[in-house]
Structure formats: C-alpha cells, structure tokens
Design an enzyme around this catalytic site. Sequence first.
Site, PDB file in Angstrom:
ATOM      1  N   TYR A 100       4.167  -7.014  -6.312  1.00  0.00           N
ATOM      2  CA  TYR A 100       3.323  -7.781  -5.400  1.00  0.00           C
ATOM      3  C   TYR A 100       2.992  -9.179  -5.910  1.00  0.00           C
ATOM      4  CZ  TYR A 100       2.543  -3.187  -3.302  1.00  0.00           C
ATOM      5  OH  TYR A 100       2.720  -1.964  -2.727  1.00  0.00           O
ATOM      6  N   ILE A 101       3.368  -9.516  -7.110  1.00  0.00           N
ATOM      7  CA  ILE A 101       3.019 -10.825  -7.673  1.00  0.00           C
ATOM      8  C   ILE A 101       4.287 -11.582  -8.051  1.00  0.00           C
ATOM      9  CG2 ILE A 101       0.708 -10.208  -8.449  1.00  0.00           C
ATOM     10  CD1 ILE A 101       1.815  -9.568 -11.169  1.00  0.00           C
TER      11      ILE A 101
END
Length: 697
Positions: A100-101
């Site tokens: 997610y990053i």
Amino acid sequence: MVADYYIEYASYVVKDRAIPDVDDGLKPVQRRILHCLNSIDDGRFNRVASTIGDTMHYHPHGDQSIGDALVVLANKEYFIEKQGNFGNILTGDGAAAPRYIECRISPLAKETLFNKEITEFVPSYDGRSQEPVCLPAKIPALLMLGSDGIAVGMTTTIFPHNFNELLDAQIDILAGRKPKPVYPDFLQGGIMDVTEYEDGAGRIRVRARIEPDGDKKIVIREIPPTTTSEKLLESIEDAAKKGKIKISSIADFSTDKVAIELALPRGVYSEDTIRELYAYTNCEVSINSVLRVIKDDVPMLMTVSEVLERNTEKLVEYLTAELKLEEEKLEKLFHEKTLAQIFIENRIYKRIEKCETLETIFSETRKGLLQHKDKLRREITDEDVEKLLQIPIRRISLFDINKNETEIAKILADMDGVHDHLEHIKPFAIEYLTNIKEKYGKNFPRRTEIAELDTVKARDIARKDIKVHHDKINYFIGTNVKASAKDATPLVCTEFDKLVLLRNDGSCRVISVPEKEYIGPTKFVMIADRSQIYSIIYRDKKSGTWYAKRFRIGQYMLNKEYNIIPPDCIIEQLFTNDGVVVELQLIASKRRSTNAVRVDFKDIALRSRDARGIRVTVYQVANVVVLNKGSKFDESSQEEEDTSEDAQQQEDPQQDQAEATTPEQEEATPEQEETPPEQEKRKLKRRIDEDKPFFLE
C-alpha cells in the site's frame, strides 16, 4: 569445528549485517535497497512490495527485514522519498503493508551517492547479479543518518547530525581551518546537553520540550529520540501510580507534531511538576555514543572528527576520479570530432573509392589522416579508422565544418576547466559542497536545541509524602502499619529516605522504608542523614559513670547492626540540634562543692560512630535538665566537623580514661556519700522508662 563456525558467523554479523561502513554510512541491507531503487528509477514512485522483491536478488534474508530497513531509512528523510503511510516516529505507529505504500530514490541520493564508473561491484550472494561493495558517497552519510546495531561482542550507537553543520565542517577541513564542533540533531527535536559528548565518544542528555500552559496545565511539544509519545505516556502514568508525580488527567493529541497535555490537581503547580517529569519519567534520557564502524574491512571505534576527516578525504578522492573520467571522455570526444573533420574536410574518403580490399582501404585512410597528425592529441588506432569508415554518406554531405569547430572549441574549454579543477581540487570540493548545501540545506534545519541543562536529581525533588507509622506495642514499623496510639504523629519521609533504628543499649541499624517490618523494642526512630550530628548522654550500668558523645552515622550498610556505645551501657538522652547545653543534676551531697555538671556539646569533639564518649561524672544523677535546646543543625557552621572519617575510625574505644574530669570527681565517690535509703529515693525520683519508644525527627 565449532570455533571455526562461530568465528565465521561472528565475522559475517559484524561486517555484513550490524555495523555500518564509515565511507557510505550504510549497512549492507540499506546499500542494497538504495542500489535497487537507483537501478529501477524512472522518476515515478515504486510500490514498496515490488522494491522489496527486487532487493531480494541482492539480500540473502527475508522480506520482513528488508521492509523494516526500507521504512527506517525512508523516515530519515535524506535518500528515499515516500508516499503513503510509513508510520510515525513520534507516536510509534507502524507503517502500512508494503503493497500500500510507495517510494523512490531522492534527488539528493542520485546526486551524491551513485556513479557506476567509480563504484566497485562484486557478485551477489547467488552469483546472478552484481552489487556495490560501497557507494561513492560524497557527503558524510554516516553522521547524517546515524545508526545502531548489535553484533557479536560489540555494539554501535551513532547519533544523526545536522546536514548543514556537517557540510560546513567539511568545508572548514578543506579550507585548512579548524572546524566547529558538530553535535547530534534528532528528528524528534527536544533540548540537548552536549557537555559530555566528547566528539562522539561520550554521552548526551536529551529532554522533552515541556511548556506550562498556566499553573494547572502542562503541554509536551517535543520528545527525546529514544522514546515515542505512547511510551512517554506509559512512563508518566507509571510515575503517577507510584506517587512520584501528581496529575489529574493526561491526554495525547499527537499527530505529525507531539502534543501531550497534563492537567494538574489542586495544590500542584506546573513548575514543580516539570522538574518531576524530568526526574522520574522518560522526559529526560541519557544516551551513550559508541561510534563503531567498518573501516577498510575492520571494525573500529572512531570519533566524529575522525569520521569527518575520512569522509572529506573520500570526497576529494571521488571528485578526482570523476574529473579524470570526465577528462578521458572529453579527450575521446575531441579525438573523434577532429578525425571526422579531417576525414571529411580533406576528402580522404575519396582515396578509398578504387581500393579493392579491406587492408588497402585501412591503409589509404591511415595515410590520409597521418598527413594531419599535428592536429591530434594521440595516435590513430584501427578502431578510429573503422568508425570513420562507418560514417554514412548523408552525414558527409550535410557535415557543417563551422559547427564542428565550435563544438571542438567548447570541448577544449571544458578540458581546460577540468584540468584547472584537478590542479585545485580542494577549492573545487568546497564549491561542490557549497552548491549541495544551497540546493538541499533548506530542507534540513536543526531541530534539536543545544543548551546546558541543570541536573534534576530525583532525591532533591522527591515529595515528602510517605507516612511511616510505628506500632510500639507489637514492634512493627512501616507504611502499612497501624500506629499503636490514635494521636501518634507519623514520620513523614521520601521514597529515597532511610530509617535509623536506635535502641537504648546503643545498637543501631539503618533500613529502607518498609511496608511492614518487625524491629523489636526500639526507642529512637529517625530519618538517616549522613551529615547529621547526634549528641547523646549515656550511662554505664555497672559503674554508674555518665558519658557524653557527638558522632555521625556516616558510612553504613543497610540492615547491618552497629553499636554506638560500649556494652552494658544505656542511652539516657539523644539530641539532633546543634548547640545543645544540658545540666546533669547530681544527688545532693554536702561533701561536694557542686551538685550539678554542665555539658555544652559544642565543646565536645566529634567522634566516630564506634568510639567511646567523654566521661562526664561518676556520681549518681538525679535529673537531666536541658538548658539550651539549640537550633537545627547547620553543617557550614561546624568547624570541627571537617575532621576526616578515616582519622575518627582510628580512635581507641577505650581512651575515655584520659578525658575531661570534673572537679567533683576528686572529692568523693558515690559509695562514700549515699546510704541505701537515699539511693532508693534517688531511683524513684529520676526513674526513666528505658523501654518507652518514641519518634525523633
């Protein structure tokens, strides 16, 4: 075999896992992450999960260790730009899942860390890839990033320092000036005392930035680097539960900035509470610096100055290597453009139209070029001839001689500039660092304030709110003891105080403040004070001789019993004030010129704890009257107290026979002057309850 394996393992952990390299400031996993990010960089953000997978081609350990190292490195804000939730170093919140990053290499890293042409590469752990041995870092990355690690038999704790101050120090070194001291700088901010930093070989003290918001509220704005707002809350709550500090409520509003609010109860004020927070909680921490690095494949301890000297030498070395490479490229470009102009301008290509073999073509071309050898800087090679023969007809027909000469002139000017930089490499390095600082320095201001902090000792500010009760019937003492009398006044002390237990027979013991402890029949209970001078009057039960003594209970071991008077003696009076004067009223006798003995304790020399006192009288005493209660003891006013403890310990406990003798001792003895009825009457008159205990503060 075990020994060999252990040494091999220890060497691997030290060199390839836990200790950073002094030249690029990176551990192997960090170096591999940055190398991977630079290799795949296209200006866009890359998913961290993908970066971890790519790094695993170089790193022989799991994805979790790579992900954690990437997040830590990204949060230092120098070499990795991040997008998404990378956690919060202030609150202690963890990063989101790697999928997610996103991240990418930073412009600062691309400009100062990478140059494949001067980087040494070795095969990766599986031999399928090439990884750098050490990145050619042209800035002091080790001191910028900081590092910590635990290896076999050694540790390292390196603090981060301010980017601008480090570059200024390097500029001073290159200019031949003595650089200013460089001190740590933490992202968390705080207030730091560097008095004992010792160039990276000592320690620092860091405090949270605490601001009073009126008398009844305190706000914590910045925290020390070794803690988070969550851990700090835990330490504050723990101190409050133990009664070390008093707060009515606590709230944490920290996000990208720390904001912890403490409300204070009635009777408690912010100034006192701030000092208690520094003394009892993680609002103040002391951190030792251990600057251990890998230098030339060997772990060693260095100082900040030595690291800066090393990094500056490497900077000059890398810049020199890059300039020489640039010089080689310019020489090659000059040679190619000059040959092309000679080949086309002098129509040498016409000479090969009738050549039938490759050998004759090369031979004719070389002959034509050699006629203009004076325009060249090096010999003509077969490779040069082959490149000329590959020039297409279209380029020959469109060749612009004036433009080519302009480009050659620019190349020569650039070569002169490179030569000048090589001859003046240190000024060139200073210019390089100055440009880097102007370009990126504004992004890295100092966050941690440097100040000289006063020492807050917990003992000095401890609240005197612990009540000790004494059960005089069952002989118990402690904080969880019910007093034997309803109106009994408790002994109020702090958590650091010790209690002196003194019995009538002179046996003395020092204990910590207990919750509940059996102490037996004890007459005197006092708070221990090493500087306190005690004055006592005691009597020998057998001979009836009375003595006076002044002493300290200085050095002691907890729970060990000491005797401050000889055996078969009993303490009649004890005083803690200074300047006490008492009068011993003797049983009246017509055969003596006086029936009273005056004792001024100021005239009695200070003795050791175990020494015998000074003999006052051998006659029977009817009563002891206090003529002067004295005043609270003031150590500065006592000149005789400067006597060393060692000298006191050498006194002979039996030396009382040579001490002061009062006039009435020479006139008569107690046996000659009193009859049995008179003795009984005296005993009834001055009877003292020897077993009656009481508190004495």
